[in-house]
Design an enzyme around this catalytic site. Structure first.
Site, PDB file in Angstrom:
ATOM      1  N   GLY A 159       0.785  -1.242   0.000  1.00  0.00           N
ATOM      2  CA  GLY A 159       0.000   0.000   0.000  1.00  0.00           C
ATOM      3  C   GLY A 159       0.809   1.281   0.000  1.00  0.00           C
ATOM      4  O   GLY A 159       1.755   1.453  -0.777  1.00  0.00           O
ATOM      5  N   PHE A 160       0.424   2.204   0.888  1.00  0.00           N
ATOM      6  CA  PHE A 160       1.048   3.539   0.924  1.00  0.00           C
ATOM      7  C   PHE A 160       2.554   3.437   1.175  1.00  0.00           C
ATOM      8  O   PHE A 160       3.348   4.178   0.581  1.00  0.00           O
ATOM      9  CB  PHE A 160       0.469   4.405   2.050  1.00  0.00           C
ATOM     10  CG  PHE A 160      -1.004   4.666   1.992  1.00  0.00           C
ATOM     11  CD1 PHE A 160      -1.759   4.388   0.861  1.00  0.00           C
ATOM     12  CD2 PHE A 160      -1.657   5.206   3.102  1.00  0.00           C
ATOM     13  CE1 PHE A 160      -3.127   4.643   0.831  1.00  0.00           C
ATOM     14  CE2 PHE A 160      -3.014   5.464   3.076  1.00  0.00           C
ATOM     15  CZ  PHE A 160      -3.762   5.178   1.950  1.00  0.00           C
ATOM     16  N   PRO A 196      -5.730  10.568   4.750  1.00  0.00           N
ATOM     17  CA  PRO A 196      -6.372  10.129   3.504  1.00  0.00           C
ATOM     18  C   PRO A 196      -7.788   9.607   3.733  1.00  0.00           C
ATOM     19  O   PRO A 196      -8.116   9.100   4.804  1.00  0.00           O
ATOM     20  CB  PRO A 196      -5.466   8.980   3.019  1.00  0.00           C
ATOM     21  CG  PRO A 196      -4.245   8.999   3.899  1.00  0.00           C
ATOM     22  CD  PRO A 196      -4.684   9.633   5.177  1.00  0.00           C
ATOM     23  N   LEU A 210     -10.779   7.257   1.295  1.00  0.00           N
ATOM     24  CA  LEU A 210     -10.814   5.879   0.774  1.00  0.00           C
ATOM     25  C   LEU A 210      -9.721   5.632  -0.267  1.00  0.00           C
ATOM     26  O   LEU A 210      -9.669   6.292  -1.304  1.00  0.00           O
ATOM     27  CB  LEU A 210     -12.183   5.615   0.157  1.00  0.00           C
ATOM     28  CG  LEU A 210     -13.316   5.481   1.197  1.00  0.00           C
ATOM     29  CD1 LEU A 210     -14.662   5.761   0.556  1.00  0.00           C
ATOM     30  CD2 LEU A 210     -13.287   4.116   1.858  1.00  0.00           C
ATOM     31  N   LYS A 240      -7.200   6.654  15.170  1.00  0.00           N
ATOM     32  CA  LYS A 240      -6.729   7.674  14.222  1.00  0.00           C
ATOM     33  C   LYS A 240      -6.946   9.093  14.778  1.00  0.00           C
ATOM     34  O   LYS A 240      -6.153   9.996  14.503  1.00  0.00           O
ATOM     35  CB  LYS A 240      -7.404   7.477  12.857  1.00  0.00           C
ATOM     36  CG  LYS A 240      -6.901   6.218  12.129  1.00  0.00           C
ATOM     37  CD  LYS A 240      -5.390   6.261  11.866  1.00  0.00           C
ATOM     38  CE  LYS A 240      -4.870   5.090  11.084  1.00  0.00           C
ATOM     39  NZ  LYS A 240      -3.437   5.154  10.776  1.00  0.00           N
ATOM     40  N   ARG A 277       6.394  -6.489   8.870  1.00  0.00           N
ATOM     41  CA  ARG A 277       6.622  -7.836   9.425  1.00  0.00           C
ATOM     42  C   ARG A 277       6.978  -8.831   8.329  1.00  0.00           C
ATOM     43  O   ARG A 277       7.731  -9.754   8.552  1.00  0.00           O
ATOM     44  CB  ARG A 277       5.373  -8.318  10.169  1.00  0.00           C
ATOM     45  CG  ARG A 277       5.077  -7.529  11.433  1.00  0.00           C
ATOM     46  CD  ARG A 277       3.672  -7.768  11.895  1.00  0.00           C
ATOM     47  NE  ARG A 277       2.703  -7.368  10.870  1.00  0.00           N
ATOM     48  CZ  ARG A 277       1.398  -7.499  10.983  1.00  0.00           C
ATOM     49  NH1 ARG A 277       0.878  -8.038  12.056  1.00  0.00           N
ATOM     50  NH2 ARG A 277       0.596  -7.096  10.008  1.00  0.00           N
ATOM     51  N   TYR A 306     -11.330   1.992  15.368  1.00  0.00           N
ATOM     52  CA  TYR A 306     -10.371   2.440  14.343  1.00  0.00           C
ATOM     53  C   TYR A 306     -10.332   3.972  14.340  1.00  0.00           C
ATOM     54  O   TYR A 306      -9.258   4.583  14.355  1.00  0.00           O
ATOM     55  CB  TYR A 306     -10.748   1.893  12.959  1.00  0.00           C
ATOM     56  CG  TYR A 306      -9.809   2.390  11.876  1.00  0.00           C
ATOM     57  CD1 TYR A 306      -8.482   1.968  11.834  1.00  0.00           C
ATOM     58  CD2 TYR A 306     -10.233   3.316  10.911  1.00  0.00           C
ATOM     59  CE1 TYR A 306      -7.601   2.449  10.868  1.00  0.00           C
ATOM     60  CE2 TYR A 306      -9.363   3.789   9.947  1.00  0.00           C
ATOM     61  CZ  TYR A 306      -8.045   3.355   9.919  1.00  0.00           C
ATOM     62  OH  TYR A 306      -7.175   3.826   8.972  1.00  0.00           O
ATOM     63  N   THR A 334      -5.919  -0.308  -1.237  1.00  0.00           N
ATOM     64  CA  THR A 334      -4.675  -0.999  -0.852  1.00  0.00           C
ATOM     65  C   THR A 334      -5.115  -2.361  -0.314  1.00  0.00           C
ATOM     66  O   THR A 334      -6.210  -2.824  -0.619  1.00  0.00           O
ATOM     67  CB  THR A 334      -3.956  -0.204   0.253  1.00  0.00           C
ATOM     68  OG1 THR A 334      -4.827  -0.174   1.389  1.00  0.00           O
ATOM     69  CG2 THR A 334      -3.621   1.217  -0.174  1.00  0.00           C
TER      70      THR A 334
HETATM   71  P1  NDP Z   1      -1.941  -1.961   3.718  1.00  0.00           P
HETATM   72  O1  NDP Z   1      -2.639  -3.054   4.475  1.00  0.00           O
HETATM   73  O2  NDP Z   1      -1.797  -2.117   2.259  1.00  0.00           O
HETATM   74  O3  NDP Z   1      -0.511  -1.684   4.379  1.00  0.00           O
HETATM   75  C1  NDP Z   1      -0.327  -1.679   5.778  1.00  0.00           C
HETATM   76  C2  NDP Z   1       1.144  -1.807   6.083  1.00  0.00           C
HETATM   77  O4  NDP Z   1       1.310  -1.775   7.519  1.00  0.00           O
HETATM   78  C3  NDP Z   1       1.737  -3.117   5.591  1.00  0.00           C
HETATM   79  O5  NDP Z   1       3.003  -2.882   5.039  1.00  0.00           O
HETATM   80  C4  NDP Z   1       1.866  -3.943   6.863  1.00  0.00           C
HETATM   81  O6  NDP Z   1       2.981  -4.824   6.737  1.00  0.00           O
HETATM   82  C5  NDP Z   1       2.158  -2.852   7.891  1.00  0.00           C
HETATM   83  N1  NDP Z   1       1.872  -3.289   9.250  1.00  0.00           N
HETATM   84  C6  NDP Z   1       0.685  -3.644   9.783  1.00  0.00           C
HETATM   85  N2  NDP Z   1       0.841  -4.038  11.061  1.00  0.00           N
HETATM   86  C7  NDP Z   1       2.169  -3.929  11.332  1.00  0.00           C
HETATM   87  C8  NDP Z   1       2.964  -4.194  12.474  1.00  0.00           C
HETATM   88  N3  NDP Z   1       2.400  -4.661  13.609  1.00  0.00           N
HETATM   89  N4  NDP Z   1       4.283  -3.971  12.424  1.00  0.00           N
HETATM   90  C9  NDP Z   1       4.860  -3.495  11.283  1.00  0.00           C
HETATM   91  N5  NDP Z   1       4.156  -3.225  10.163  1.00  0.00           N
HETATM   92  C10 NDP Z   1       2.825  -3.451  10.201  1.00  0.00           C
HETATM   93  O7  NDP Z   1      -2.778  -0.640   4.062  1.00  0.00           O
HETATM   94  P2  NDP Z   1      -2.542   0.914   3.706  1.00  0.00           P
HETATM   95  O8  NDP Z   1      -1.359   1.118   2.877  1.00  0.00           O
HETATM   96  O9  NDP Z   1      -3.842   1.420   3.232  1.00  0.00           O
HETATM   97  O10 NDP Z   1      -2.326   1.486   5.183  1.00  0.00           O
HETATM   98  C11 NDP Z   1      -1.237   2.297   5.554  1.00  0.00           C
HETATM   99  C12 NDP Z   1      -1.714   3.291   6.601  1.00  0.00           C
HETATM  100  O11 NDP Z   1      -2.672   4.168   6.014  1.00  0.00           O
HETATM  101  C13 NDP Z   1      -2.407   2.677   7.823  1.00  0.00           C
HETATM  102  O12 NDP Z   1      -1.975   3.374   8.967  1.00  0.00           O
HETATM  103  C14 NDP Z   1      -3.885   2.942   7.559  1.00  0.00           C
HETATM  104  O13 NDP Z   1      -4.620   3.010   8.750  1.00  0.00           O
HETATM  105  C15 NDP Z   1      -3.809   4.280   6.856  1.00  0.00           C
HETATM  106  N6  NDP Z   1      -4.939   4.683   6.035  1.00  0.00           N
HETATM  107  C16 NDP Z   1      -5.412   3.867   5.033  1.00  0.00           C
HETATM  108  C17 NDP Z   1      -6.460   4.296   4.230  1.00  0.00           C
HETATM  109  C18 NDP Z   1      -7.050   3.454   3.149  1.00  0.00           C
HETATM  110  O14 NDP Z   1      -8.211   3.708   2.751  1.00  0.00           O
HETATM  111  N7  NDP Z   1      -6.348   2.481   2.604  1.00  0.00           N
HETATM  112  C19 NDP Z   1      -7.046   5.636   4.410  1.00  0.00           C
HETATM  113  C20 NDP Z   1      -6.480   6.384   5.498  1.00  0.00           C
HETATM  114  C21 NDP Z   1      -5.466   5.936   6.255  1.00  0.00           C
HETATM  115  P3  NDP Z   1       3.095  -6.307   7.315  1.00  0.00           P
HETATM  116  O15 NDP Z   1       1.724  -6.909   7.301  1.00  0.00           O
HETATM  117  O16 NDP Z   1       4.065  -6.972   6.399  1.00  0.00           O
HETATM  118  O17 NDP Z   1       3.630  -6.119   8.700  1.00  0.00           O
HETATM  119  C1  8X3 Z   2      -9.138   4.311   6.168  1.00  0.00           C
HETATM  120  C2  8X3 Z   2     -10.284   4.934   5.453  1.00  0.00           C
HETATM  121  O1  8X3 Z   2     -12.788   5.432   5.603  1.00  0.00           O
HETATM  122  O2  8X3 Z   2     -12.125   3.127   5.812  1.00  0.00           O
HETATM  123  O3  8X3 Z   2      -8.603   5.116   7.149  1.00  0.00           O
HETATM  124  O4  8X3 Z   2     -11.731   4.668   7.597  1.00  0.00           O
HETATM  125  S1  8X3 Z   2     -11.797   4.502   6.169  1.00  0.00           S
END
Ligand code: NDP
Ligand code: 8X3
Length: 252
Positions: free
Chosen positions: A12-13, A182, A184, A156, A33, A152, A187
């Site tokens: 993802g991000f 961000p 929606l 945040k 991880r 959640y 990822t």
């Molecule tokens: P993904 O699930 O694609 O990526 C999440 C990343 O976090 C992975 O690389 C995962 O790696 C890592 N991660 C999760 N738990 C752990 C841990 N305990 N230790 C180390 N790494 C960890 O999701 P996104 O890219 O969407 O999420 C990234 C961030 O953006 C998050 O904080 C999420 O809450 C936030 N976000 C996401 C939005 C969305 O709509 N997608 C919108 C707003 C915010 P691994 O599993 O290999 O450890």
């Molecule tokens: C992730 C976006 O709208 O699912 O932070 O909470 S939402």
């Protein structure tokens, strides 16, 4: 070259952000991880951009492991310029009364406590350098609460509050703090939230164009590359089809 440390870089991000900073010539410390994912990303970044990459495969929830891996980093890697606190997740989407205590603890331990553990260590070095930039990935869920978003959204909101607190306390050390929120984005977030139910996850992104990881990476890099006297303190980025947490213009 400057050093960026990205947590949650296996997907993802975080993964897109690693690519963006690699293109700009940064040295990269990448955490998550899943080591196999990190190794594949490192191979790609080294072959595409000649990047210098250090992998730190730890679980941000494990306070001892965080300290141990960071303490043992080679000295040349310890001068971190930019920290992107991105590792995070949602677990479940249930009404409060139906929520699982395990899911709640997982979100608090990852989204809040993990960010605390990593930041506390990195801040020490930034204070000595009297420079640095911490970029916290919060969410629109850190500004608004939506039904079945309870814990959640609470984590945040806490990240957003912590960004403000860090900014105040780190001000004398010339450390910038940017909070990115961000909406929606497509990822692995929803696959994780719905515990591997890909059908349920894909429905979240149907009928409109959600944000892509590269959209967020662009914004993170833009914030990190402003001149020394400029700090973008709060950035909200939504898909054009979304106006707020509850309103998405689907199938217009
Ligand atoms: P993904 O699930 O694609 O990526 C999440 C990343 O976090 C992975 O690389 C995962 O790696 C890592 N991660 C999760 N738990 C752990 C841990 N305990 N230790 C180390 N790494 C960890 O999701 P996104 O890219 O969407 O999420 C990234 C961030 O953006 C998050 O904080 C999420 O809450 C936030 N976000 C996401 C939005 C969305 O709509 N997608 C919108 C707003 C915010 P691994 O599993 O290999 O450890
Ligand atoms: C992730 C976006 O709208 O699912 O932070 O909470 S939402």
């Amino acid at each position: 070259m400057p050093i960026v440390f990205i947590t949650g870089a296996s997907s993802g991000f975080g993964k897109a952000t690693a690519e963006k900073f690699a293109q700009a010539g940064y040295q990269l410390i990448l955490n998550a991880r899943r080591l196999d994912r990190l190794e594949a990303l490192k191979t790609h970044l080294v072959s595409s951009y000649g990047s210098q990459v250090l992998l730190l495969p730890f679980d941000v929830r494990n306070r001892e492991e965080v300290a141990q891996q960071l303490d043992n980093m080679p000295a040349a890697w310890q001068k971190i310029d930019v920290l992107v606190n991105n590792a995070g997740l949602a677990a479940g989407r249930d009404a409060f009364q139906d929520g699982s205590m395990d899911d709640w603890e997982l979100m608090i331990d990852t989204n809040l406590k993990g960010l605390m553990y990593v930041s506390k260590w990195v801040v020490k070095g930034m204070m000595e350098q009297k420079s640095g930039h911490i970029i916290n990935i919060s969410s629109l869920a850190g500004q608004e609460v939506y039904p079945q978003g309870n814990l959640y959204c609470a984590t945040k909101h806490a990240v957003t509050a912590l960004s403000k607190g860090m900014r105040m306390d780190l001000l004398p050390y010339h450390i910038k703090v940017t909070n990115i929120s961000p909406g929606l984005a497509e990822t692995e977030f929803s696959i994780v939230r719905f515990k591997g139910d890909t059908e349920k996850a894909s429905k979240v992104y149907e009928g409109y164009q959600p944000l892509q990881p590269e959209d967020i990476a662009d914004v993170i890099f833009f914030a990190a590359s402003r001149p020394a006297h400029v700090n973008l303190e709060e950035i909200t980025i939504l898909p054009t089809a979304q106006s707020d947490s509850r309103t998405v213009n689907k199938n217009p």
